[in-house]
Every structure is written in structure tokens, then in C-alpha cells.
Design a protein around this motif. Structure first.
Motif, short mmCIF file in Angstrom:
data_model
loop_
_atom_site.label_atom_id
_atom_site.label_comp_id
_atom_site.label_asym_id
_atom_site.label_seq_id
_atom_site.Cartn_x
_atom_site.Cartn_y
_atom_site.Cartn_z
N LEU A 116 0.83 -1.21 0.00
CA LEU A 116 0.00 0.00 0.00
C LEU A 116 0.86 1.26 0.00
CD1 LEU A 116 -2.79 1.30 0.13
CD2 LEU A 116 -2.65 1.14 2.63
N SER A 117 2.00 1.22 0.68
CA SER A 117 2.86 2.41 0.72
C SER A 117 3.42 2.71 -0.67
CB SER A 117 3.99 2.25 1.74
OG SER A 117 4.87 1.22 1.39
N VAL A 118 3.80 1.70 -1.43
CA VAL A 118 4.31 1.92 -2.79
C VAL A 118 3.17 2.40 -3.70
CG1 VAL A 118 5.32 0.81 -4.82
CG2 VAL A 118 6.21 0.31 -2.55
N LYS A 119 2.02 1.78 -3.59
CA LYS A 119 0.88 2.19 -4.41
C LYS A 119 0.47 3.63 -4.09
CE LYS A 119 -3.63 0.82 -6.01
NZ LYS A 119 -4.65 -0.19 -6.04
N SER A 120 0.45 4.00 -2.82
CA SER A 120 0.10 5.37 -2.41
C SER A 120 1.11 6.36 -2.95
CB SER A 120 0.03 5.48 -0.89
OG SER A 120 -0.98 4.65 -0.38
N PHE A 121 2.40 6.00 -2.88
CA PHE A 121 3.43 6.89 -3.41
C PHE A 121 3.27 7.06 -4.91
CE2 PHE A 121 7.48 7.57 -5.50
CZ PHE A 121 7.86 8.76 -4.92
N LEU A 122 3.04 5.99 -5.64
CA LEU A 122 2.89 6.08 -7.09
C LEU A 122 1.63 6.86 -7.48
CD1 LEU A 122 4.12 2.56 -8.22
CD2 LEU A 122 5.29 4.76 -8.52
N THR A 123 0.56 6.73 -6.69
CA THR A 123 -0.64 7.53 -6.93
C THR A 123 -0.34 9.01 -6.72
OG1 THR A 123 -2.05 5.71 -6.24
CG2 THR A 123 -3.04 7.91 -6.22
N TRP A 124 0.39 9.32 -5.66
CA TRP A 124 0.79 10.70 -5.39
C TRP A 124 1.68 11.21 -6.53
CZ3 TRP A 124 5.67 12.71 -4.83
CH2 TRP A 124 5.75 14.03 -4.38
N LEU A 125 2.64 10.41 -6.96
CA LEU A 125 3.52 10.81 -8.05
C LEU A 125 2.72 11.04 -9.33
CD1 LEU A 125 6.46 11.30 -8.92
CD2 LEU A 125 6.60 8.87 -9.50
N HIS A 126 1.72 10.22 -9.57
CA HIS A 126 0.89 10.38 -10.76
C HIS A 126 0.17 11.72 -10.79
CE1 HIS A 126 -2.72 9.89 -13.28
NE2 HIS A 126 -1.84 9.32 -14.10
N SER A 127 -0.08 12.32 -9.63
CA SER A 127 -0.76 13.62 -9.59
C SER A 127 0.06 14.71 -10.27
CB SER A 127 -1.10 14.02 -8.16
OG SER A 127 0.07 14.37 -7.43
N TYR A 128 1.33 14.46 -10.50
CA TYR A 128 2.19 15.45 -11.18
C TYR A 128 2.00 15.45 -12.69
CZ TYR A 128 4.63 16.89 -7.01
OH TYR A 128 4.93 17.42 -5.79
N ILE A 129 1.10 14.65 -13.20
CA ILE A 129 0.82 14.66 -14.64
C ILE A 129 0.32 16.05 -15.06
CG2 ILE A 129 -1.57 13.81 -14.48
CD1 ILE A 129 0.93 12.58 -17.07
N THR A 130 -0.23 16.81 -14.11
CA THR A 130 -0.74 18.16 -14.38
C THR A 130 0.20 19.25 -13.88
OG1 THR A 130 -1.98 18.17 -12.30
CG2 THR A 130 -3.14 17.37 -14.28
#
Length: 166
Positions: A116-130
Motif C-alpha cells: 500500500l505504501s508503494v501504491k500510495s506513493f505512485l498515486t501521489w507521483l501520478h498527480s504530477y501529470i498536471t
């Protein structure tokens, strides 16, 4: 051995196929993220190249499920000349995003729920698409001090300039 230390060790000792499968499953859930996985230092160390559309590239190093290092890079000039994936960006906005990614890496670290920690980090990182298209949630501007909103709220993923963050 205390239980909390066993959980940390469990984050390091995990089947490589489980890590690869979970990360690729996450990658497939978004159409604008590309993740390439290599294991240059053996079966437990993971080197992930994460490409977010045309916005940024990052290198994430995992040991098992534990994120150990992150660097964010991009920029036309950085891709063309002497690209060294482990070196820091020369562009200030990507340096700020790298700093924030390292803080997020620590924030999302959860030894009891390592996947979950890796998935949460990657979701957070994905927010930088904008990063260059979405204005700051507080001031409504795209640029402040010649920088885009480089900080993302860790819960809501809303973009903020460094000086505007709540």
C-alpha cells in the motif's frame, strides 16, 4: 525480535514476482504512466523508471517494498545531453519535485502495509501529470516566482506553490 522490526524486514524480503506484478498492475490502471522495472543489483533491489506522459521522468529505487531513493528528471535538454538517470535535475522545478517526492516517500512508508505504501506513493507521483497545466489551489496562478505549483497535498493531491501550501 520485536514485531515492528519483523514488519520492516518483511518489507525487504518479498518475492520479486510479487513486486513486479503489483507495480505493473498499478501501471496498467493509468493510461498515461509507463513503468519499467529492472533488477540490476540482484533479485531484491528494484530500479523503476517511471514516465508520466510528457511531463516528467523519475527513477525510484526499491528494496523489496521499501522505497529507498527517488529522483525526478525531465526537460528537453536533460534528455538529449549526457543523460545520467541517477543524477539530479538541473531544472529548479524538478529539483523541488524531487525534494517533495523524498518527503512523500517517507510519509507513505508503512512497514505493516508495504504494498500500500508503494501504491500510495505512485498515486501521489501520478498527480504530477498536471504539473504544468493545473493552477495552484490557493492563489489560482500557474506560475509563482517563475515556478509551477510543485507541491502536492499528500491527502487530496491538490497542487500548491511552495509559498501557498496549507
Amino acid at each position: 525480535m520485536p514485531a515492528y522490526l519483523r514488519n520492516v524486514e518483511d518489507s525487504y524480503i518479498v518475492a520479486p514476482e510479487a513486486v513486479n506484478s503489483a507495480i505493473m498492475g498499478f501501471s496498467n490502471s493509468f493510461n498515461d504512466i509507463d513503468i519499467q522495472i529492472t533488477r540490476p543489483l540482484g533479485s531484491n533491489a528494484v530500479l523503476m523508471y517511471v514516465v508520466l506522459g510528457r511531463t516528467l521522468r523519475s527513477v525510484v529505487i526499491l528494496k523489496g517494498w521499501l522505497i529507498e531513493w527517488v529522483v525526478i528528471r525531465e526537460g528537453y535538454d536533460e534528455r538529449r545531453r549526457n543523460f545520467k538517470p541517477m543524477s539530479e535535475s538541473k531544472i529548479q522545478s524538478f529539483q523541488k519535485v524531487t525534494d517533495n517526492a523524498n518527503a512523500a516517500m517517507l510519509h507513505f512508508c508503512a512497514p505493516t502495509h508495504p504494498e500500500l505504501s508503494v501504491k500510495s506513493f505512485l498515486t501521489w507521483l501520478h498527480s504530477y501529470i498536471t504539473l504544468f497545466t493545473q493552477p495552484c489551489k490557493k492563489c489560482g496562478l500557474h506560475l509563482s516566482n517563475n515556478l509551477p505549483p510543485t507541491w502536492r497535498d499528500l491527502r487530496t493531491l491538490d497542487p500548491y506553490h511552495e509559498e501557498c501550501k496549507p
